[in-house]
Design a protein around this motif. Structure first.
Motif, PDB file in Angstrom:
ATOM      1  N   LEU A 179       0.829  -1.206   0.000  1.00 44.24           N
ATOM      2  CA  LEU A 179       0.000   0.000   0.000  1.00 44.24           C
ATOM      3  C   LEU A 179       0.864   1.258   0.000  1.00 44.24           C
ATOM      4  O   LEU A 179       0.426   2.330  -0.370  1.00 44.24           O
ATOM      5  CB  LEU A 179      -0.891   0.029   1.234  1.00 44.24           C
ATOM      6  CG  LEU A 179      -2.134  -0.838   1.216  1.00 44.24           C
ATOM      7  CD1 LEU A 179      -2.942  -0.594   2.464  1.00 44.24           C
ATOM      8  CD2 LEU A 179      -2.965  -0.562  -0.008  1.00 44.24           C
ATOM      9  N   LEU A 180       2.110   1.104   0.433  1.00 46.35           N
ATOM     10  CA  LEU A 180       2.973   2.275   0.557  1.00 46.35           C
ATOM     11  C   LEU A 180       3.593   2.686  -0.769  1.00 46.35           C
ATOM     12  O   LEU A 180       4.339   3.651  -0.832  1.00 46.35           O
ATOM     13  CB  LEU A 180       4.093   1.998   1.571  1.00 46.35           C
ATOM     14  CG  LEU A 180       3.635   1.906   3.020  1.00 46.35           C
ATOM     15  CD1 LEU A 180       4.783   1.492   3.906  1.00 46.35           C
ATOM     16  CD2 LEU A 180       3.077   3.232   3.487  1.00 46.35           C
ATOM     17  N   LEU A 181       3.295   1.960  -1.847  1.00 43.86           N
ATOM     18  CA  LEU A 181       3.916   2.259  -3.130  1.00 43.86           C
ATOM     19  C   LEU A 181       3.680   3.712  -3.532  1.00 43.86           C
ATOM     20  O   LEU A 181       4.603   4.443  -3.857  1.00 43.86           O
ATOM     21  CB  LEU A 181       3.369   1.312  -4.199  1.00 43.86           C
ATOM     22  CG  LEU A 181       3.979   1.494  -5.576  1.00 43.86           C
ATOM     23  CD1 LEU A 181       5.444   1.142  -5.564  1.00 43.86           C
ATOM     24  CD2 LEU A 181       3.245   0.656  -6.606  1.00 43.86           C
ATOM     25  N   GLU A 182       2.426   4.123  -3.495  1.00 45.28           N
ATOM     26  CA  GLU A 182       2.119   5.502  -3.880  1.00 45.28           C
ATOM     27  C   GLU A 182       1.871   6.340  -2.629  1.00 45.28           C
ATOM     28  O   GLU A 182       0.900   7.061  -2.536  1.00 45.28           O
ATOM     29  CB  GLU A 182       0.902   5.528  -4.803  1.00 45.28           C
ATOM     30  CG  GLU A 182       1.151   4.792  -6.104  1.00 45.28           C
ATOM     31  CD  GLU A 182      -0.076   4.733  -6.985  1.00 45.28           C
ATOM     32  OE1 GLU A 182      -0.401   5.767  -7.564  1.00 45.28           O
ATOM     33  OE2 GLU A 182      -0.714   3.672  -7.057  1.00 45.28           O
ATOM     34  N   VAL A 183       2.806   6.186  -1.701  1.00 39.89           N
ATOM     35  CA  VAL A 183       2.561   6.707  -0.356  1.00 39.89           C
ATOM     36  C   VAL A 183       2.382   8.230  -0.325  1.00 39.89           C
ATOM     37  O   VAL A 183       1.599   8.745   0.452  1.00 39.89           O
ATOM     38  CB  VAL A 183       3.677   6.247   0.594  1.00 39.89           C
ATOM     39  CG1 VAL A 183       5.029   6.696   0.093  1.00 39.89           C
ATOM     40  CG2 VAL A 183       3.439   6.749   1.990  1.00 39.89           C
TER      41      VAL A 183
ATOM     42  N   THR B 483      -4.129  10.175   0.137  1.00 42.26           N
ATOM     43  CA  THR B 483      -2.734   9.908   0.455  1.00 42.26           C
ATOM     44  C   THR B 483      -2.510   9.857   1.961  1.00 42.26           C
ATOM     45  O   THR B 483      -1.928   8.906   2.486  1.00 42.26           O
ATOM     46  CB  THR B 483      -1.843  11.001  -0.150  1.00 42.26           C
ATOM     47  OG1 THR B 483      -2.186  11.127  -1.526  1.00 42.26           O
ATOM     48  CG2 THR B 483      -0.395  10.650  -0.026  1.00 42.26           C
ATOM     49  N   VAL B 486      -3.990   6.774   3.504  1.00 43.03           N
ATOM     50  CA  VAL B 486      -3.217   5.542   3.333  1.00 43.03           C
ATOM     51  C   VAL B 486      -2.046   5.516   4.303  1.00 43.03           C
ATOM     52  O   VAL B 486      -1.775   4.482   4.932  1.00 43.03           O
ATOM     53  CB  VAL B 486      -2.729   5.418   1.875  1.00 43.03           C
ATOM     54  CG1 VAL B 486      -1.731   4.273   1.748  1.00 43.03           C
ATOM     55  CG2 VAL B 486      -3.892   5.183   0.953  1.00 43.03           C
ATOM     56  N   ILE B 487      -1.394   6.654   4.478  1.00 42.20           N
ATOM     57  CA  ILE B 487      -0.273   6.690   5.427  1.00 42.20           C
ATOM     58  C   ILE B 487      -0.766   6.325   6.825  1.00 42.20           C
ATOM     59  O   ILE B 487      -0.173   5.503   7.519  1.00 42.20           O
ATOM     60  CB  ILE B 487       0.396   8.079   5.438  1.00 42.20           C
ATOM     61  CG1 ILE B 487       1.048   8.343   4.090  1.00 42.20           C
ATOM     62  CG2 ILE B 487       1.439   8.167   6.546  1.00 42.20           C
ATOM     63  CD1 ILE B 487       1.641   9.722   3.949  1.00 42.20           C
ATOM     64  N   CYS B 490      -1.550   2.618   7.045  1.00 44.06           N
ATOM     65  CA  CYS B 490      -0.350   1.787   7.114  1.00 44.06           C
ATOM     66  C   CYS B 490       0.287   1.879   8.490  1.00 44.06           C
ATOM     67  O   CYS B 490       0.771   0.895   9.037  1.00 44.06           O
ATOM     68  CB  CYS B 490       0.652   2.223   6.055  1.00 44.06           C
ATOM     69  SG  CYS B 490       0.137   1.769   4.403  1.00 44.06           S
ATOM     70  N   LYS B 493      -1.585  -0.146  10.987  1.00 45.93           N
ATOM     71  CA  LYS B 493      -1.359  -1.591  10.876  1.00 45.93           C
ATOM     72  C   LYS B 493      -0.159  -2.024  11.695  1.00 45.93           C
ATOM     73  O   LYS B 493      -0.021  -3.192  12.022  1.00 45.93           O
ATOM     74  CB  LYS B 493      -1.135  -1.970   9.406  1.00 45.93           C
ATOM     75  CG  LYS B 493      -2.426  -2.049   8.634  1.00 45.93           C
ATOM     76  CD  LYS B 493      -2.216  -2.775   7.318  1.00 45.93           C
ATOM     77  CE  LYS B 493      -1.592  -1.856   6.296  1.00 45.93           C
ATOM     78  NZ  LYS B 493      -1.360  -2.529   5.014  1.00 45.93           N
ATOM     79  N   LYS B 525      -7.010   1.693  -2.479  1.00 45.57           N
ATOM     80  CA  LYS B 525      -5.978   1.564  -1.460  1.00 45.57           C
ATOM     81  C   LYS B 525      -6.551   1.781  -0.066  1.00 45.57           C
ATOM     82  O   LYS B 525      -6.190   1.090   0.873  1.00 45.57           O
ATOM     83  CB  LYS B 525      -4.846   2.559  -1.730  1.00 45.57           C
ATOM     84  CG  LYS B 525      -3.866   1.991  -2.717  1.00 45.57           C
ATOM     85  CD  LYS B 525      -2.822   2.991  -3.091  1.00 45.57           C
ATOM     86  CE  LYS B 525      -3.400   3.989  -4.050  1.00 45.57           C
ATOM     87  NZ  LYS B 525      -2.409   4.918  -4.572  1.00 45.57           N
ATOM     88  N   TYR B 616      -1.754  -5.357  -6.286  1.00 46.03           N
ATOM     89  CA  TYR B 616      -2.209  -6.028  -5.070  1.00 46.03           C
ATOM     90  C   TYR B 616      -2.897  -7.328  -5.437  1.00 46.03           C
ATOM     91  O   TYR B 616      -3.717  -7.838  -4.709  1.00 46.03           O
ATOM     92  CB  TYR B 616      -3.143  -5.119  -4.287  1.00 46.03           C
ATOM     93  CG  TYR B 616      -2.693  -3.695  -4.330  1.00 46.03           C
ATOM     94  CD1 TYR B 616      -1.550  -3.313  -3.634  1.00 46.03           C
ATOM     95  CD2 TYR B 616      -3.388  -2.754  -5.068  1.00 46.03           C
ATOM     96  CE1 TYR B 616      -1.107  -2.018  -3.684  1.00 46.03           C
ATOM     97  CE2 TYR B 616      -2.955  -1.453  -5.111  1.00 46.03           C
ATOM     98  CZ  TYR B 616      -1.807  -1.084  -4.421  1.00 46.03           C
ATOM     99  OH  TYR B 616      -1.376   0.212  -4.464  1.00 46.03           O
TER     100      TYR B 616
END
Lengths: 202, 1085
Positions: A179-183, B483, B486-487, B490, B493, B525, B616
């Motif tokens: 998921l961090l690819l396009e972070v 964005t 997602v950070i 992550c 997690k 994502k 993915y």
């Protein structure tokens, strides 16, 4: 364009880009040429300039973030001449459409790294994330929040704790969690747009 | 106690110098606590009581020197204690009215002597000594403010470590004791404050408005009138003049109860009390307090007016009000007395929780929470002074800003904001409410409403650091773009999501709503990240329920249609975790989840479907595996089993069963095993040739897989064809070999279960003998858990149907352990054990062993079991025992009360019990003496009574029992009298040959009575019996023929009787004699 020249071009490109069939490369070249013409560029150049490219990214691939599109342009433009020539075009699209994980990883890092010093620094991250929160509270508070967010990201990705993200940091983090690819913002078009483009092009 | 004194107590605002403590309920409570502490000090800590204060506590006392008794040197105006310190100074010195005390011991004694005035004394003492701790322990321990509070403790500890003389040790002990008292006081005051906090202009206004509505002329009203003294209302809701607002006063009310004079009441933050009254000619109210302080207006009025109190209960008004007060904005129009008390407990519980927390927490956290309490206190303190409206507004403003930052999702969620979503706080409160069982659902959002959750939040200050970090991340989830989200995801997690603290933290900061909300966006994502987290935390049962409550399931079910395979997988896996309880499983079905999950299983078709290639991506097989996993969870509900079958799930599962991935096979077989409990599904399983593959997987290496396969076989082998399939596919051998591995008890239970069901077919039992399974099973009769035992014994019982197997069991010494199991209590086990013992008893040699172990008595006593199945099974087992035992008649008679018990079981309404008891009676009645006994117990009428049945099994055994019982006395006639004969004739119309034979034999016995013959004839037995004579069953033939001949002979006799030359009208006699002779003839050929 003459058939012979086209053949030659296809041949030279296909030796570089393995993920497309020759016929597909031919299609991409044709598209490139039609785009160059439409983009109404001066006669002496041989490619797409930044604005034209961004327009394509936006209209064809549905990308929206101006800053990142700009960066994607630089990632496409390998020879840094501010134009994307036909080879760069095909090569870039191969990452977009058929890129392996490693290729995409490298591409993203290039996009985020921008000036080529090999690191994604705290400041660069801040720049990329500064629009990350919906405006609500006063500017300063938002800035604070973004800084915290940068810290969170660094905390997660900066394995050697030098305050910036090197390629190996990036690679390690992304391999751990894809998921961090396009972070730090979307670098690739969405899967649906890719499929649409392929359907249109080939 | 320093903190409590400086912060919690309410000092009069009157002036400088010697300030006085106001007489408020709060102060009183604090004083009482202090007095209790000091009084008990001398008993609880005798050592510390001798400690001499650094400075004496000095104040003016009202106590007379004469009050002092022994231990004191009393003169007219002075008193010296006999206790002195090292330098000879007395520890208590009174020189009227000044008193100086220098030890806790003396303080305790002094308060003891003060008796009724102890509260006043304590008050005076504290007023005069504003910082008692400093005086007691010296300036080092002086409490300056709350911040230096913990550092003062540190300095104490410092001192102690430096010098270790005993004096300082006691000093430290006292310091600690005082600290504890302080904490205790703070907690105590919190209780009061939390009660008081309700007293604000709003509540008074509501109260007065409500009372007004119930006021007026007439007997039914509660008051004659109630009104404010002033019509002018300040913007903060107060009506008292500003300088009085300084004192916390809110308004003044004139009340005229039916049975008292006009009362002028002051409503203040601290409570409600009577004031000096309002004189007619002056505008001013006399503000001086003249009465006690009550906690609210209604309490005061109840005290002052009996009629008010009485009418209040009539009106049910109290309920309206108390609800109104406690759950703030809940409006209940009609009073329901039973609910009255409930809301009142709510704040209390919270207090208790805090109290408990403080008392159990470590010193550090105790300190911390005391600081929190302090924070709380300061807030209320701030509310007290005159400009209170300003501070409240401030607080409100602050609070709402807090809410803005936390509940920001109203403003901008990614693409699709969810309008129905609740702000985090509200959710938090919801959970709090749940814990405390508040009954009302109709709480609306309001400032006061937020209060409990706010408070709880503060009380949670000692939460782990993860809590705050997660809270921060959730904020990013709420406010960030894709964005940032997602950070944050992550990063989240990385927390130990398997830990309950983290799971609950996510929920408690409102993270679940956001995560579910994210699932509804188009951002792949975000969806992936959110599902990855949900998948982990949904291992927690509480979280599962929350997810369902928040409507997470329909969203996840929708994701199952996503073109991204990894999303499908994650959604299915999360559903697999969530659908662990019934409501969730039903929700999955209702939203069409089962169809979609079944579709996931079809991986061949999946791969042809257009999907988006993405980083993915996962394999199609993985998708199918996750689908099976989710179906496995769902298949625990019967409705879902049916849905799986209807959507073709069994077929797809059968296809997947052919693969060889273990982690795929386990959920597949697990689902099949669950489904196999349904009749329809079993049919589908049989049709899909699943048994073959189950057998194959029995040979797998994976224990769990073996277990589920065996379970599935256990369920399916109820069906005879399946049992044969098992044999044909060679499934019996792996089962038998798995018997030798006894470590994994779950698997052993499943395997033995499968063997049990398979051995119902005789061919299978023979096979098992070949594989030496019988011996192994016997070995498993000891030291196994009950689940295993039930199956082992069941298997043995089935195998015993074969004579050779019975011999093996006897030879392996299996009978003793079986008999031992007869004394158990497990119903299923008893049913199987009795069956097995009964099966063994068929063998005369085994019967000898059984008899020697006194097992028949045990079986007999099981007839008293409350479970009909056990009763029936025991009765069946008794039959072969009685048949094969030596001296069976004697043995049966030796069971005292046994025969009576058996006969009484004929009153049962369970057909199986009745049939088995009839069979037992058939065997018992073989002994003439026993037959006589059961006849005396009334076996005949009882048997006749149940004759009106249509159950063929019961009919057969009943007919056999009747024919046996005919052998005694005038039982034949008795059966006729009880109308059994006509009913028996009907049995001949049954389709069961066994019933025919037994009935014919019974009728033959009964036909020896002439009246019965007539009844039979009337019921058309002759024709039916004639048909039976044509049967190939010899016994049936013979019995039918005998019966017909008896009837025929009677007819002849009647004919004869009609002829004049034979004038004997008593036709019975010749018929019987004739019959006797005929009978001997009939037996000759």
């Amino acid at each position: 364009m003459e058939q012979r020249v086209l053949k030659k071009l296809v041949k030279s490109i296909s030796s570089m880009v393995k993920s497309f069939k020759k016929s597909e490369i031919e299609c991409l070249i044709r598209i490139f040429h039609s785009l160059v013409k439409r983009a109404d560029v001066r006669l002496d150049n041989t490619g797409l300039d930044r604005n034209a490219f961004q327009a394509i990214l936006h209209s064809v691939f549905g990308m929206t973030d101006d800053m990142l599109m700009n960066r994607v342009f630089f990632a496409f433009d390998k020879d840094n001449d501010n134009y994307i020539n036909v080879k760069e075009w095909v090569k870039g699209l191969s990452v977009f459409l058929r890129g392996t994980f490693e290729e995409k990883l490298k591409f993203c890092f290039e996009v985020y790294c921008l000036n080529g010093d090999g690191y994604i620094s705290r400041e660069k991250i801040f720049d990329m994330l500064k629009n990350g929160l919906h405006q609500q509270s006063p500017e300063e508070a938002t800035d604070e929040r973004i800084k915290e967010l940068v810290d969170i990201a660094l905390n997660k990705m900066d394995y050697d704790n030098d305050g910036k993200i090197s390629f190996s940091d990036f690679e390690k983090a992304v391999k751990e969690d894809r998921l961090l690819l396009e972070v730090f913002g979307p670098c690739f078009p969405e899967a649906k747009n890719c499929l649409d483009f392929e359907a249109l092009a080939f | 106690m320093g903190v409590a004194l400086t912060r919690a107590t309410q000092w009069s605002a009157a002036g400088h110098g010697t300030r006085t403590l106001e007489v408020t309920p709060l102060n009183e409570a604090i004083l009482t606590e202090i007095v209790m502490f000091v009084e008990s000090f001398i008993y609880k800590h005798p050592q510390e009581a001798k400690y001499v204060f650094v400075e004496p506590l000095e104040w003016k006392t009202d106590l007379d020197p004469s009050a002092f008794g022994s231990g004191y040197i009393v003169s007219e105006t002075t008193v010296n204690s006999e206790d002195v310190d090292k330098s000879g100074q007395p520890l208590l010195f009174l020189s009227v009215p000044q008193i100086k005390i220098r030890s806790f011991g003396q303080l305790s004694r002094f308060l003891f002597m003060a008796k009724s005035t102890k509260l006043t004394e304590a008050q005076a003492c504290i007023e005069a000594n504003r910082n008692p701790v400093a005086k007691i322990l010296g300036l080092d321990y002086k409490v300056i403010d709350e911040i230096s509070e913990d550092s003062s403790v540190l300095s104490i500890l410092d001192k102690i470590t430096k010098d270790d003389d005993p004096a300082s040790e006691t000093k430290m002990k006292i310091a600690m004791l005082l600290k504890q008292l302080d904490l205790h006081l703070l907690n105590h005051t919190l209780k009061h404050i939390s009660l008081e906090i309700r007293l604000n202009p709003g509540t008074f206004k509501n109260d007065i408005e409500l009372l007004k509505r119930f006021s007026g002329k007439g007997k039914q009203t509660v008051l004659e009138f109630i009104d404010y003294t002033s019509d002018y209302e300040f913007s903060n809701g107060c009506r008292a003049p500003p300088w009085r607002q300084l004192r916390g006063e809110i308004c003044y009310v004139l009340v005229k109860p039916h049975d008292a004079e006009i009362l002028c009441v002051t409503c203040s933050k601290g409570g409600v009390f009577l004031n000096g009254g309002k004189t007619d000619d002056e505008e001013e109210v006399n503000y001086e307090r003249t009465g006690e302080i009550y906690k609210d207006l209604v309490t005061l009025l109840r005290e002052k007016s009996a009629i008010f109190s009485e009418n209040m209960s009539k009106q049910g008004f109290l309920h309206v009000r108390s609800c109104h007060l406690c759950t703030e904005k809940v409006r209940v129009s009609e009073g329901q007395q039973k609910e009255k008390d409930q809301p009142d407990e709510t704040p209390r519980k919270t207090e208790d929780a805090t109290l408990h927390k403080a008392s159990t927490a470590s010193h550090r956290s105790a300190l911390e929470s005391s600081r929190i309490n302090l924070g709380k206190k300061q807030m209320t303190k701030r509310l007290e002074p005159s400009l209170n409206w300003k501070t409240t507004v401030d607080a409100k403003g602050k609070r709402s800003s807090v809410r803005d930052t936390q509940g920001g999702k109203h403003e901008g969620r990614l693409e699709k904001p969810r309008p129905s979503i609740l702000p985090g706080i509200a959710q938090f409160r919801k959970s709090v409410q749940k814990v405390e069982d508040i009954i009302s659902d109709s709480t609306s959002e309001s400032e006061e409403d937020e209060e409990p959750s706010e408070r709880r939040k503060e009380a949670n200050a000692d939460l782990p650091s993860e809590y705050w970090q997660i809270q921060k991340l959730v904020k990013y989830l709420k406010r960030g773009n894709q964005t940032a989200t997602v950070i944050a995801l992550c990063s989240m997690k990385d927390f130990k999501l398997a830990q309950e603290t983290c799971q609950l933290a996510i929920r408690n900061v409102g993270g679940l709503e956001v995560l579910i909300n994210l699932l509804e966006t188009d951002e792949v994502k975000c969806q992936i990240g959110s599902l990855q987290i949900l998948k982990e935390i949904s291992h927690n049962p509480q979280i599962r329920r929350n997810i369902v409550e928040l409507g997470g399931l329909p969203v996840m079910v929708n994701i199952l249609d996503s073109p991204f395979k990894c999303l499908k997988c994650l959604a299915a896996e999360t559903i697999a975790n969530v659908a662990k309880f019934r409501r969730a499983r039903r929700a999955v079905r209702r939203h069409g989840g089962i169809t979609k999950l079944v579709a996931l299983l079809d991986h061949e078709q999946n791969s042809t479907e257009p999907t988006y290639s993405s980083l993915y991506e996962t394999k199609d097989v993985e998708v199918a595996r996750c689908g099976a996993l989710a179906l496995w969870s769902c298949s625990k509900s019967n409705g879902n089993k049916e849905a799986i079958r209807k959507t073709g799930g069994i077929h797809l599962l059968a296809q997947l069963l052919k693969t060889s991935h273990e982690n795929m096979l386990i959920p597949v077989v697990g689902t099949l095993q669950e489904c196999a409990s349904e009749e329809n599904c079993r049919a589908a399983i049989k049709a899909e040739r699943i048994i073959e593959n189950l057998v194959k997987n029995l040979n797998s290496e994976n224990e769990q897989l073996q277990e589920h396969c065996a379970m599935a076989i256990y369920q399916c082998a109820e069906d005879e064809e399946t049992r044969h399939l098992m044999r044909r596919h060679g499934g019996l051998k792996p089962l038998a070999s798995l018997l030798n591995e006894t470590d994994n008890k779950e698997r052993l239970a499943a395997v033995t279960g499968a063997i049990w069901k398979c051995s119902i077919s005789k061919e299978n039992a023979t096979k098992f003998r070949k594989y030496k399974a019988i011996e192994t099973l016997v070995g498993l009769l000891t030291d196994q858990p009950e689940e295993v035992l039930v199956n082992v014994v069941g298997a043995l019982g089935e195998c015993c149907q074969e004579q050779e197997n019975r011999v093996i069991i006897r030879k392996c010494g299996g009978i003793q352990p079986l008999v031992k199991l007869l004394v158990g209590t497990n119903q299923a086990l008893l049913v199987n054990v009795t069956k097995a013992v009964g099966a063994c008893a068929v063998e005369p040699e085994s019967m000898m062993i059984i008899d020697s172990l006194d097992a028949v008595r045990l079986l007999w006593s099981l007839l008293k079991s409350p479970h009909p199945e056990v009763k029936a099974s025991a009765a069946w087992a008794l039959c072969p025992c009685i048949q094969n035992a030596k001296d069976a008649g004697e043995m049966v008679r030796s069971f005292i009360g046994g025969l009576e018990l058996v006969v009484s079981l004929l009153k049962s309404d369970n057909k199986e019990v009745l049939a088995s008891v009839c069979a037992a009676i058939t065997n018992i009645a073989k002994d003439q003496e026993n037959l006589a006994i059961i006849t005396d117990y009334g076996v005949v009428p009882l048997l006749s009574k149940i004759a009106n049945t249509t159950d063929d099994k019961l009919r057969q055994h009943l007919a056999e029992a009747i024919s046996r019982c005919c052998m005694w006395g005038r039982n034949r006639e008795a059966f006729g009298e009880h109308r059994a004969v006509g009913l028996l004739v009907r049995y001949l119309k049954s389709n069961d040959a066994n019933v025919h034979r037994a009935t014919a034999q019974a009728l033959y016995q009964l036909s020896e009575d002439a009246d019965n013959c007539i009844t039979m004839h009337e019921n058309g037995a002759v024709k039916l019996l004639l048909d039976m004579i044509g049967s190939s069953d010899h016994d049936l033939q013979e019995a039918a023929a005998g019966c017909i001949s008896n009837i025929r002979r009677l007819a002849l006799a009647i004919d004869k009787a009609r002829y004049p030359y034979n004038s004997n009208r008593h036709y019975k006699l010749p018929s019987i004699t004739q019959h006797r002779t005929c009978h001997s003839h009939a037996q000759e050929p």
